[in-house]
Design an enzyme around this catalytic site. Structure first.
Site, PDB file in Angstrom:
ATOM      1  N   GLU A 394       0.889  -1.287   0.002  1.00 28.12           N
ATOM      2  CA  GLU A 394       0.033  -0.116  -0.054  1.00 28.12           C
ATOM      3  C   GLU A 394       0.731   1.226  -0.136  1.00 28.12           C
ATOM      4  O   GLU A 394       1.686   1.363   0.862  1.00 28.12           O
ATOM      5  CB  GLU A 394      -0.890  -0.134   1.233  1.00 28.12           C
ATOM      6  CG  GLU A 394      -1.881  -1.214   1.301  1.00 28.12           C
ATOM      7  CD  GLU A 394      -2.417  -1.357   2.798  1.00 28.12           C
ATOM      8  OE1 GLU A 394      -2.649  -0.393   3.444  1.00 28.12           O
ATOM      9  OE2 GLU A 394      -2.677  -2.553   3.036  1.00 28.12           O
ATOM     10  N   LEU A 423      -5.795  -2.380  -0.757  1.00 26.57           N
ATOM     11  CA  LEU A 423      -5.788  -2.381   0.570  1.00 26.57           C
ATOM     12  C   LEU A 423      -6.353  -3.583   1.351  1.00 26.57           C
ATOM     13  O   LEU A 423      -7.421  -3.753   2.160  1.00 26.57           O
ATOM     14  CB  LEU A 423      -6.577  -1.104   1.469  1.00 26.57           C
ATOM     15  CG  LEU A 423      -6.040  -0.655   2.855  1.00 26.57           C
ATOM     16  CD1 LEU A 423      -6.497   0.522   3.206  1.00 26.57           C
ATOM     17  CD2 LEU A 423      -6.698  -1.601   3.838  1.00 26.57           C
ATOM     18  N   GLU A 425      -4.185  -6.883   3.286  1.00 26.79           N
ATOM     19  CA  GLU A 425      -2.777  -7.517   3.677  1.00 26.79           C
ATOM     20  C   GLU A 425      -2.864  -9.077   3.376  1.00 26.79           C
ATOM     21  O   GLU A 425      -1.805  -9.732   3.039  1.00 26.79           O
ATOM     22  CB  GLU A 425      -2.680  -7.398   5.509  1.00 26.79           C
ATOM     23  CG  GLU A 425      -2.308  -6.055   5.488  1.00 26.79           C
ATOM     24  CD  GLU A 425      -3.402  -4.974   5.699  1.00 26.79           C
ATOM     25  OE1 GLU A 425      -2.979  -3.969   5.550  1.00 26.79           O
ATOM     26  OE2 GLU A 425      -4.467  -5.520   5.758  1.00 26.79           O
ATOM     27  N   GLN A 447       2.149  -1.916   6.032  1.00 25.48           N
ATOM     28  CA  GLN A 447       2.291  -0.575   6.127  1.00 25.48           C
ATOM     29  C   GLN A 447       2.497  -0.414   7.619  1.00 25.48           C
ATOM     30  O   GLN A 447       3.337   0.220   7.946  1.00 25.48           O
ATOM     31  CB  GLN A 447       1.005   0.424   5.901  1.00 25.48           C
ATOM     32  CG  GLN A 447       1.358   1.617   5.638  1.00 25.48           C
ATOM     33  CD  GLN A 447       0.300   2.290   5.031  1.00 25.48           C
ATOM     34  OE1 GLN A 447      -0.815   2.669   5.619  1.00 25.48           O
ATOM     35  NE2 GLN A 447       0.510   2.425   3.420  1.00 25.48           N
ATOM     36  N   TYR A 451      -1.273  -4.310  11.319  1.00 26.32           N
ATOM     37  CA  TYR A 451      -2.150  -4.626  10.194  1.00 26.32           C
ATOM     38  C   TYR A 451      -1.682  -6.126   9.786  1.00 26.32           C
ATOM     39  O   TYR A 451      -2.593  -6.734   8.721  1.00 26.32           O
ATOM     40  CB  TYR A 451      -1.976  -3.606   9.097  1.00 26.32           C
ATOM     41  CG  TYR A 451      -2.377  -2.192   9.246  1.00 26.32           C
ATOM     42  CD1 TYR A 451      -2.927  -1.586  10.279  1.00 26.32           C
ATOM     43  CD2 TYR A 451      -2.033  -1.355   8.352  1.00 26.32           C
ATOM     44  CE1 TYR A 451      -3.279  -0.519  10.531  1.00 26.32           C
ATOM     45  CE2 TYR A 451      -2.584   0.044   8.327  1.00 26.32           C
ATOM     46  CZ  TYR A 451      -3.039   0.406   9.541  1.00 26.32           C
ATOM     47  OH  TYR A 451      -3.365   1.732   9.812  1.00 26.32           O
ATOM     48  N   HIS A 496      -0.586   2.326  15.100  1.00 25.19           N
ATOM     49  CA  HIS A 496       0.624   2.656  14.672  1.00 25.19           C
ATOM     50  C   HIS A 496       1.990   2.767  15.610  1.00 25.19           C
ATOM     51  O   HIS A 496       2.969   3.321  15.392  1.00 25.19           O
ATOM     52  CB  HIS A 496       0.246   4.303  14.308  1.00 25.19           C
ATOM     53  CG  HIS A 496      -0.746   4.454  13.377  1.00 25.19           C
ATOM     54  ND1 HIS A 496      -2.015   4.738  13.777  1.00 25.19           N
ATOM     55  CD2 HIS A 496      -0.878   4.011  12.048  1.00 25.19           C
ATOM     56  CE1 HIS A 496      -2.942   5.034  12.635  1.00 25.19           C
ATOM     57  NE2 HIS A 496      -2.012   4.484  11.640  1.00 25.19           N
TER      58      HIS A 496
END
Length: 697
Positions: A394, A423, A425, A447, A451, A496
């Site tokens: 991505e 998008l 995985e 990413q 994920y 994140h």
């Protein structure tokens, strides 16, 4: 209960619309599959067989094999026994039935898995072994279909002919799994953009997922009117009809290089597996109705129409029964795997000398670089040195990655080698798996670490297991790049700032690289790519987001976290030591390295060991550095439960280390937003306090 002979003698002949010799060959495959199932149950009763999920009622899939070329790669459902035997016959092999029963017996002489599992696979039959029961092989099948044209476009040799198509089979229950729906969506997504996608999806629909019924008409409802997906429907109990429709479907895919879906209506005979008691969820009338649709009886009608007598058909049945039982008795006493070393042999690490010879050419050193810049240049080197290498994921193409790590690569090497994906995985990894078995070197990107978790079975069940279940006859080389760990500023929260790598550390055969310094990152990425190219190694390359653009180490503006690009080689499983302190060894990795270096500068007598490789752990270096000081503090940014420190401490204890041990880790929690993140992540303050305490004790 009426016997097969009684049923055949009551049949009316039916006209066969194809070649008579083919009819005889396919009936032989159907008989072999049925009697392999019965022999497997007999072997289990004798204590010599270990697998009884059979293909009874699904023997119509022999027609699918007949509709294809023997060089078309196949990824098969576990009820595709007749397909396997028909493919073997196409290739002139008389060993198909023996192959199946060798697998049931877990014999080391079984040609694909060598006694590790009963799978349908053989390299010379272009059948890639699959152990999936829930369609986890479909993403790889999509990836193989994608890679056929891509290999030609890149001028890279492919194991498949230029006009080949991919066939993959699965059950009606599996058709509902997110893995299946994602793979099919990815195939359509690619085809919609005009990319060749020669994929034949074969749903063997028997109406049951063990005991759970598939609603009548559901498969047609779900897939019969999908834009871009040509749909075919055939009665798998009718060999003539199945062959006609399978031929039409295969011809469509081959000519148009577009995906097609073939629903093959089947019945399930003999239950789900040996331990299944159908009477708990099916009525006697339902079972009897399916028995009347036995595909062997359907083919017997065509044999009668082709001039065979009922007695001749019964004789063929009984001869195959005798052959299967004879083989079953023969394989029952054959050697099985007898040591952990033998079982795990296909998972061994690549030879360092082989990897060293395959390393890509390194570009000139130039100025000092950040971690992000080092990874970018290393990818550039790999792409320049290996024409089969591809970088995808991505946002990696035009944008150059969320953090700019792949910036400029698409411009330098073109969109055929550096490109964006949808998008999903599972599909990204499936694309990599298919590319790996098709002569390419995939370097996919997930990413963020968080994920990965909805797709990790593509690593565990497919990527890392392929060499294991094929005795290294098949491999799917891959370097999976993942941005992860915590401490990212300004863009936080769990998704994140994820440090959950326990799901990776327990996958057998998987190499996990975790660089901190720019020069290490370049050298380790080169090593991973070379190991993939030379030995089919699957590596996960964990990139600390918070260190991507770090320049300073001790003070603002010191630029001591920049390094020259041309670092030393970094063999798999070798750590890096900083300092020569004699009182304390701080063992760490990732973001813990700069923290530990700062603590070591303030705590006299400390040295730092950067593990660099989390699988395999650098045992030799770890023991040496631990013994040098007699005190070990593990600084682990992953969680206390299931984190890296558990493995480090266990390794030291297992190898007889008798010095002092302690660890400091992140908290057992998800990572929250804002400043609260510092309450659960490993802190430099806690690390220093733990170091001083260990020295004082």
């Amino acid at each position: 209960m009426r016997t097969f002979a009684d049923r055949v003698r009551s049949l009316a002949p039916a006209p066969w619309e194809h070649d008579d010799e083919l009819l005889r060959t396919l009936f032989d495959a159907q008989l072999g599959s049925r009697h392999a199932d019965l022999a497997a149950r007999w072997m289990q009763s004798q204590g010599t067989g270990f697998y009884t999920i059979g293909s009874a009622g699904h023997e119509g899939n022999a027609a699918v094999a007949a509709a294809l070329a023997p060089t078309d790669p196949a990824l098969l459902h576990y009820r595709s026994g007749a397909f396997y035997l028909a493919r073997a016959a196409q290739c002139g092999s008389k060993d198909g039935l023996r192959d199946i029963l060798l697998g049931v017996a877990a014999a080391t002489s079984e040609p694909i898995a060598g006694g590790r599992h009963k799978v349908f696979g053989r390299h010379d039959l272009s059948i890639i072994p699959q152990t999936s029961t829930i369609a986890s092989h479909l993403p790889r099948a999509m990836g193989v279909a994608f890679s056929m044209n891509r290999s030609a476009k890149l001028g890279v040799p492919s194991p498949w002919p230029s006009d080949a198509i991919v066939v993959t089979s699965f059950g009606d229950a599996s058709a509902n799994h997110s893995t299946a729906t994602g793979a099919i969506n990815a195939a359509l997504h690619a085809s919609y953009q005009g990319l060749p996608m020669p994929l034949l999806l074969v749903c063997e629909d028997n109406g049951l997922g063990i005991s759970v019924r598939t609603p009548d008409g559901w498969i047609r409802q779900a897939y019969g009117s999908r834009p871009g997906l040509r749909y075919f429907d055939a009665d798998g109990t009718d060999l003539d009809a199945a062959l006609s429709m399978a031929t039409e479907a295969a011809t469509f895919v081959r000519r148009n290089r577009r995906p097609a879906f073939l629903r093959l209506r089947t019945v399930r005979l003999l239950g789900h597996a040996g331990s299944d008691v159908e009477t708990a969820y099916r009525s006697p009338a339902e079972v009897a109705a399916d028995e009347e649709l036995d595909p062997l009886l359907g083919t017997a009608r065509y044999l009668l129409g082709a001039g065979y007598t009922a007695d001749e058909i019964v004789e063929l049945y009984e001869d195959k029964q005798a052959e299967a039982l004879r083989i079953a008795a023969d394989v029952a006493g054959l050697p099985q795997l007898t040591s952990p070393e033998a079982v795990a042999a296909p998972l061994r690490l690549p030879e360092p000398s082989v990897v060293a010879e395959a390393l890509p050419a390194r570009s000139p050193a130039g100025e000092r670089v950040t971690l992000s810049q080092a990874i970018n240049r290393a990818l550039n080197d790999v792409l320049a040195s290996y024409p089969e290498a591809m970088v995808f994921g991505e946002d990696v193409g035009r944008k150059g990655g969320v953090y700019g790590v792949t910036r400029g690569l698409q411009k330098a090497f073109g969109p055929a080698r550096v490109f964006d994906t949808l998008l999903d995985e599972q599909s990204i990894l499936g694309l990599a798996l298919g590319a790996g078995v098709s002569g390419l070197l995939p370097i996919p990107e997930i990413q963020y670490l968080a994920y990965l978790h909805n797709a990790e079975d593509q690593l565990r069940g497919e990527a890392a297991s392929l060499k294991f279940f094929s005795q290294e006859q098949y491999a799917n080389p891959m370097v999976l790049r993942i941005a992860g760990y915590g401490y990212q500023k300004g863009f936080g929260g769990h998704f994140h700032n994820d440090d959950a790598i326990g799901v990776l550390r327990d996958i057998p055969g998987l190499v996990i690289a975790s660089p901190s310094r720019p020069d290490d990152a370049a050298a380790m990425l080169h090593t991973c790519a070379a190991a993939a190219r030379s030995s089919g190694t699957v590596s996960v390359f964990l990139e600390p987001i918070a260190l991507y653009h770090r320049r300073d180490l001790f003070a603002e503006g010191d630029e001591q976290w920049l390094t020259p690009y041309d670092g030393a080689a970094a063999p798999i499983g070798r750590a890096r030591t900083y300092g020569d302190g004699t009182e304390l060894t701080i063992v760490t990795f990732g973001n813990g390295v700069p923290m530990s270096l700062r603590v070591a500068a303030r705590v006299p007598g400390a040295r730092v060991l950067d593990l660099r490789w989390l699988a395999p752990l650098p045992v030799e270096d770890l023991l040496r550095e631990a013994t040098a000081t007699g005190r070990v503090l593990v600084a682990d940014e992953t969680r206390r439960s299931g984190g890296v420190s558990e493995g480090v401490l266990a390794t030291l204890i297992d190898h007889g280390y008798s010095g002092r041990l302690a660890r400091v880790t992140s908290y057992d929690s998800y990572v929250p937003l804002g400043k609260a993140a510092h309450e659960v992540l490993l802190s430099e303050h806690d690390l220093e306090a733990a170091a001083r305490k260990l020295l004082a004790d």
